[in-house]
Design an enzyme around this catalytic site. Structure first.
Site, mmCIF file in Angstrom:
data_model
loop_
_atom_site.group_PDB
_atom_site.id
_atom_site.type_symbol
_atom_site.label_atom_id
_atom_site.label_comp_id
_atom_site.label_asym_id
_atom_site.label_seq_id
_atom_site.Cartn_x
_atom_site.Cartn_y
_atom_site.Cartn_z
ATOM 1 N N SER A 50 28.579 7.789 29.920
ATOM 2 C CA SER A 50 29.417 7.669 29.376
ATOM 3 C C SER A 50 30.354 9.442 29.119
ATOM 4 O O SER A 50 31.473 8.680 29.222
ATOM 5 C CB SER A 50 29.761 7.005 28.144
ATOM 6 O OG SER A 50 29.235 7.989 26.534
ATOM 7 N N LYS A 91 31.996 11.502 22.567
ATOM 8 C CA LYS A 91 32.791 11.469 23.378
ATOM 9 C C LYS A 91 33.622 12.142 23.029
ATOM 10 O O LYS A 91 33.659 12.878 22.341
ATOM 11 C CB LYS A 91 33.535 9.689 22.371
ATOM 12 C CG LYS A 91 32.675 8.409 22.070
ATOM 13 C CD LYS A 91 32.245 7.783 23.434
ATOM 14 C CE LYS A 91 31.492 6.524 24.138
ATOM 15 N NZ LYS A 91 30.941 6.399 25.052
#
Length: 247
Positions: A50, A91
């Site tokens: 990701s 993230k």
């Protein structure tokens, strides 16, 4: 001839003393650097793609232990939130409390408070994303992956109470560097976020920590090598009995 011998012995003792000091200081720096690193940083292995291309699957990163109150836009963070499965995740912070994060602005770019961001760190083929608008509650962070195609991030939780944002208290650490592979280097602070109010955070002490360990290793090696080298040079320079007039 006797005076030369005493001078040589004195020089040898001084060299041995300096060598010992160098090794001792080197050990302190070398071990201290590792202890310092263990206290300040936590290693983390990235489990998903990701955050490609900033960090890849299987990369080993160094994350500075800190609370979410010190995090700013653009930081890559390790966090854990019960609504996201209560597992450690990685993230990038794209919005903080009070921000309005939206997609998509000019050229399909993400906007924060109406400002379109240039995000060169994104996966090139993953820039486009679905349209959304989210108001970030105070004390919360809006988090997205750098591969916008595959990342399950705040966009996947938009229907929840906090518009997909997570509380700052969920943050466990901020990623400063990629330790493995060795050519990973530092994780930079994006210029786009530096132009927003509050700017970006400063890098942690990872470079100084590495320099401390490397310097300690150099002193240990130099101190250990000095004694044998000095002794060999001394023997090479010592006059032979014939040259000294001894028969």
């Amino acid at each position: 001839m006797g005076g030369t011998g005493r001078d040589g012995a004195g020089g040898g003792r001084l060299g041995s003393a300096l060598s010992g000091i160098a090794v001792a200081v080197g050990c302190v720096l070398f071990l201290g650097g590792f202890v310092w690193g263990a206290l300040v940083y936590q290693p983390y292995t990235v489990p998903t793609d990701s955050m490609v291309p900033t960090v890849d699957v299987g990369d080993r990163v160094l994350a500075e232990r800190m609370g979410g109150e010190d995090v700013r836009r653009g930081d890559v963070v390790i966090f854990r939130d019960k609504d996201w499965g209560n597992l450690p995740m990685i993230k990038r912070v794209v919005g903080v409390g009070g921000d309005e994060v939206a997609c998509c602005g000019d050229g399909g770019r993400l906007t924060v408070n109406g400002r379109a961001l240039d995000e060169p760190y994104l996966r090139a083929e993953g820039r486009a994303a679905e349209d959304f608008t989210a108001k970030v509650p105070e004390g919360h962070l809006f988090l997205m992956g750098d591969d916008r195609r595959t990342s399950l991030d705040s966009r996947s939780h938009l229907e929840e109470t906090d518009n997909g944002a997570v509380p700052r208290s969920a943050v466990e650490a901020r990623v400063d560097a990629i330790a493995w592979p060795l050519d990973g280097g530092m994780v930079g602070r994006p210029d786009a976020f530096a132009e927003l109010p509050g700017g970006v955070s400063r890098p942690g002490p990872v470079k100084l920590m590495v320099a401390t360990v490397a310097g300690g290793a150099g002193l240990i090696l130099g101190g250990a090598v000095y004694g044998p080298v000095a002794a060999w040079i001394g023997r090479a320079r010592r006059p032979k009995p014939e040259a000294a007039g001894v028969v």
